[in-house]
Design a protein around this motif. Structure first.
Motif, PDB file in Angstrom:
ATOM      1  N   ALA A  12      33.306   6.823  17.236  1.00 36.95           N
ATOM      2  CA  ALA A  12      33.422   6.458  18.801  1.00 36.95           C
ATOM      3  C   ALA A  12      34.804   5.599  18.979  1.00 36.95           C
ATOM      4  N   ASN A  13      35.367   4.853  17.766  1.00 38.50           N
ATOM      5  CA  ASN A  13      36.591   4.194  17.925  1.00 38.50           C
ATOM      6  C   ASN A  13      37.725   5.126  17.791  1.00 38.50           C
ATOM      7  N   GLU A  14      37.419   6.070  16.819  1.00 41.75           N
ATOM      8  CA  GLU A  14      38.644   7.111  16.625  1.00 41.75           C
ATOM      9  C   GLU A  14      38.816   7.621  18.117  1.00 41.75           C
ATOM     10  N   ALA A  15      37.767   8.237  18.755  1.00 42.32           N
ATOM     11  CA  ALA A  15      37.928   9.107  19.887  1.00 42.32           C
ATOM     12  C   ALA A  15      38.531   8.127  21.030  1.00 42.32           C
ATOM     13  N   TYR A  16      38.256   6.893  21.224  1.00 37.26           N
ATOM     14  CA  TYR A  16      38.876   6.202  22.136  1.00 37.26           C
ATOM     15  C   TYR A  16      40.213   6.071  21.963  1.00 37.26           C
ATOM     16  N   ARG A  17      40.700   5.755  20.707  1.00 37.07           N
ATOM     17  CA  ARG A  17      42.221   5.796  20.278  1.00 37.07           C
ATOM     18  C   ARG A  17      42.702   6.822  20.497  1.00 37.07           C
ATOM     19  N   THR A  18      42.020   8.059  20.415  1.00 32.66           N
ATOM     20  CA  THR A  18      42.772   9.253  21.046  1.00 32.66           C
ATOM     21  C   THR A  18      42.925   9.276  22.483  1.00 32.66           C
ATOM     22  N   LEU A  19      41.870   8.967  23.105  1.00 32.02           N
ATOM     23  CA  LEU A  19      42.121   8.854  24.653  1.00 32.02           C
ATOM     24  C   LEU A  19      43.198   7.762  24.769  1.00 32.02           C
ATOM     25  N   ARG A  20      43.303   6.903  24.355  1.00 36.24           N
ATOM     26  CA  ARG A  20      44.316   5.738  24.635  1.00 36.24           C
ATOM     27  C   ARG A  20      45.695   6.206  24.168  1.00 36.24           C
ATOM     28  N   THR A  21      45.962   7.091  22.993  1.00 37.46           N
ATOM     29  CA  THR A  21      47.038   7.672  22.832  1.00 37.46           C
ATOM     30  C   THR A  21      47.462   8.767  23.851  1.00 37.46           C
TER      31      THR A  21
END
Length: 235
Positions: free
Chosen positions: A16-25
């Motif tokens: 989940a954290n990785e996915a939100y980092r992708t969205l953030r980027t």
């Protein structure tokens, strides 16, 4: 300024954290002129409020100063989701002239993250969101934050999101997999485009990765985040 406790539901979930980092980027790459972003959906219960807050938390954790505004004045779930006390005033009271910005602006337990909750349900939500006070509020807050994320009502149900979109820089649609017909989502997208607001992208939510055609690919590329009550995986 009052302080409320806010935390990520996926604090210990790597995927989940990785996915939100992708969205953030992806949001960061939209450019520095994209600061005020609305999040909407086609219908209720597609997860837009969770996406709004989790994205804001992720951005705040990288040092960005972020404000979340709960603009779902009709049926907000954010205050209940984070167990916020009823005595905290909100956006509807500010726009009605019953509270000041200092009274409704809340610090959180996440560094760099502030929140404005919706407040009590007013009799005229669309008029308040489209009024002069709402636009002046965003103009005042814009230089104070790196990003302002506005959680709006489902555009497939009410017009409020399109009203707010008129003074936002970009919009994100949250669509639940296997719940929304293509024609319905297309109609909501076209309604959003009429506001003149740039659509930054669509988040496909509640995708079961085990059954998905894309499950063999790297989850982060598709912005998939995991967890949730409606399916084993979410995107």
């Amino acid at each position: 300024m009052q302080k409320v406790e806010v935390s990520s539901k996926y604090e210990k979930n790597y995927q989940a954290n990785e996915a939100y980092r992708t969205l953030r980027t992806n949001i960061l790459f939209c450019g520095s002129d994209t600061k005020v972003i609305i999040v909407t959906s086609c219908q209720p219960n597609e997860g837009k409020s969770s996406v709004s807050m989790e994205t804001a938390i992720s951005m705040a954790q990288m040092g960005k100063k972020v404000l979340v505004i709960d603009a779902d004045l009709r049926k907000s779930v954010m205050a209940a989701k984070y167990h916020i006390k009823h005595d905290i005033k909100g956006l509807s009271e500010l726009l009605s002239g019953l509270a000041t910005l200092e009274e409704i602006l809340c610090a959180t337990t996440v560094e760099n993250l502030h929140v404005i909750f919706s407040g009590p349900v007013p009799p005229n939500p669309a008029e308040l969101l489209g009024g002069r006070q709402a636009k002046l509020l965003i103009e005042h807050l814009r230089p104070l934050y790196d990003y302002i994320i506005i959680d709006c009502p489902p555009l497939g149900s009410v017009i409020d999101s399109a009203i707010v979109a008129e003074y936002a820089d970009g919009a994100v649609m949250v669509v639940a997999a296997d719940q929304i017909k293509y024609s319905f989502a297309q109609g909501v997208k076209e309604q959003l485009e009429k506001s003149g607001c740039k659509i930054l992208g669509v988040i496909l939510n509640r995708v079961n990765a085990k059954k998905s055609l894309y499950s063999k690919y790297y989850y982060g590329y598709y912005g998939r985040y995991y967890g949730g009550k409606d399916s084993e995986y979410k995107k």
